[in-house]
Design a protein around this motif. Sequence first.
Motif, PDB file in Angstrom:
ATOM      1  N   UNK A  59       0.834  -1.217   0.000  1.00 22.25           N
ATOM      2  CA  UNK A  59       0.000   0.000   0.000  1.00 22.25           C
ATOM      3  C   UNK A  59       0.865   1.262   0.000  1.00 22.25           C
ATOM      4  N   UNK A  60       0.483   2.220  -0.804  1.00 24.52           N
ATOM      5  CA  UNK A  60       1.265   3.450  -0.941  1.00 24.52           C
ATOM      6  C   UNK A  60       1.190   4.284   0.334  1.00 24.52           C
ATOM      7  N   UNK A  61       2.230   5.064   0.582  1.00 29.01           N
ATOM      8  CA  UNK A  61       2.252   6.043   1.664  1.00 29.01           C
ATOM      9  C   UNK A  61       2.085   7.418   1.026  1.00 29.01           C
ATOM     10  N   UNK A  62       0.855   7.944   1.108  1.00 29.23           N
ATOM     11  CA  UNK A  62       0.563   9.173   0.396  1.00 29.23           C
ATOM     12  C   UNK A  62       0.581   8.907  -1.094  1.00 29.23           C
ATOM     13  N   UNK A  63       1.405   9.640  -1.805  1.00 31.22           N
ATOM     14  CA  UNK A  63       1.531   9.437  -3.248  1.00 31.22           C
ATOM     15  C   UNK A  63       2.740   8.577  -3.604  1.00 31.22           C
ATOM     16  N   UNK A  64       3.482   8.105  -2.577  1.00 31.38           N
ATOM     17  CA  UNK A  64       4.706   7.337  -2.840  1.00 31.38           C
ATOM     18  C   UNK A  64       4.407   5.845  -2.848  1.00 31.38           C
ATOM     19  N   UNK A  65       4.595   5.146  -3.979  1.00 32.09           N
ATOM     20  CA  UNK A  65       4.437   3.685  -4.007  1.00 32.09           C
ATOM     21  C   UNK A  65       5.469   3.019  -3.087  1.00 32.09           C
ATOM     22  N   UNK A  66       5.056   1.914  -2.455  1.00 35.28           N
ATOM     23  CA  UNK A  66       5.937   1.162  -1.560  1.00 35.28           C
ATOM     24  C   UNK A  66       6.085  -0.261  -2.099  1.00 35.28           C
ATOM     25  N   UNK A  67       7.277  -0.831  -1.925  1.00 29.92           N
ATOM     26  CA  UNK A  67       7.547  -2.179  -2.426  1.00 29.92           C
ATOM     27  C   UNK A  67       8.327  -2.963  -1.372  1.00 29.92           C
ATOM     28  N   UNK A  68       8.226  -4.300  -1.459  1.00 34.10           N
ATOM     29  CA  UNK A  68       9.206  -5.138  -0.774  1.00 34.10           C
ATOM     30  C   UNK A  68      10.485  -5.058  -1.596  1.00 34.10           C
ATOM     31  N   UNK A  69      11.564  -4.630  -0.982  1.00 28.06           N
ATOM     32  CA  UNK A  69      12.763  -4.322  -1.761  1.00 28.06           C
ATOM     33  C   UNK A  69      13.220  -5.525  -2.592  1.00 28.06           C
ATOM     34  N   UNK A  70      13.579  -5.261  -3.830  1.00 25.25           N
ATOM     35  CA  UNK A  70      13.992  -6.314  -4.749  1.00 25.25           C
ATOM     36  C   UNK A  70      15.491  -6.575  -4.697  1.00 25.25           C
ATOM     37  N   UNK A  71      16.230  -5.734  -4.001  1.00 24.24           N
ATOM     38  CA  UNK A  71      17.669  -5.884  -3.796  1.00 24.24           C
ATOM     39  C   UNK A  71      18.030  -5.044  -2.575  1.00 24.24           C
ATOM     40  N   UNK A  72      19.262  -5.135  -2.116  1.00 23.69           N
ATOM     41  CA  UNK A  72      19.665  -4.314  -0.963  1.00 23.69           C
ATOM     42  C   UNK A  72      20.282  -2.986  -1.410  1.00 23.69           C
ATOM     43  N   UNK A  73      20.159  -2.673  -2.702  1.00 26.18           N
ATOM     44  CA  UNK A  73      20.681  -1.394  -3.202  1.00 26.18           C
ATOM     45  C   UNK A  73      20.058  -0.174  -2.520  1.00 26.18           C
TER      46      UNK A  73
END
Length: 358
Positions: free
Chosen positions: A163-177
Amino acid sequence: MAQDDLRQLVDEALVALNQAQDPAALEEARTRTFGKKGRLTLLAKTLGQMDAALRVSFGSALNEAKASLMDAFDTRAQILSQAALAQRLQTETQDITLSVRPQQEGTIHPITQTLDEIIAIFSAMDFTVARGPDIETDWNNFTALNLPPTHPARQMHDTFYMPAQGEMPMVLRTHTSPVQIRTMLGQNPPIRIIAPGRTFRCDYDMTHTPMFHQFEGLVIDESTHMGHLKGCFEDFLRAFFGIEDLPLRFRPSHFPFTEPSAEVDIGCSRKDGALVLGNYGDWLEIGGCGMVHPRVLENCGIDPEKYQGFAFGTGIERLAMLKYGIPDLRTFFEGDVRWLKHYGFSSLDIPNLAMGLV
């Protein structure tokens, strides 16, 4: 005559239950009175032979006697049960000093052991460990790393979106970058870190799982170049696998966050289906690396005209599988105690360069 027999039966039944000193004796007296061949049962069968007037009066007396005797037996049973419990409480003992059931010695998971080995090697090379959250902003995970909106990694079938925080999309990180991004935003160069941790992608087969572990390295200063990258990664892999002359090959490649970029291969042999690391003429891909792209530095507020650096990364499970001969990635996360007993490590097997890695 029947009334006299009933009174005698009741008196004798009361004597028998009062003389019973344990539940077994009381049950025997109950059976002699109420059982299929008990005295009260046999007396009740004589009702059919009586005339109507006598049958009514005797039947009533018989029911009253039966109810009275059943109450008496129940009361006596409670008394005997309480007496037996009191006797047990006075006489029984429990030795609480007896030893507990023997427990098997626990083992360290190969992922934990491999991570400790990685940290031990890079700590000796003056790297520090940096951490970050598993749930990241789309900006830290993609945009700041110069991944365009059309990049395949940003698609729903490759990435777990939250779920987004405000207008910022959130993801489970795909790498540790994203840990590299957070580090560059939070401190000024020089920077020398490794970033280990969990990562998440929509994959599941013999060599992919939805959750796995990576570690990445980042060095930023004013004079770092590709030669330093090659030497750093080479020293790490040779120390980790314990092969002093392990050959490395850097193949030109492309990553949005590095320029130039390279895939790193290590020497191996696949003769007879067995994978053996070393200088045997064949190659196995082990990770990716490159010089940090100027746009990534700009996104983090670092002047690319003054600073440059390199980054590299590989999978921790991949390293563990190669070093310890684990054939299937999925078994790392199945929680099989038998597997862990076979591949696990003693709590005393603490990796360090002074004592030697496992």
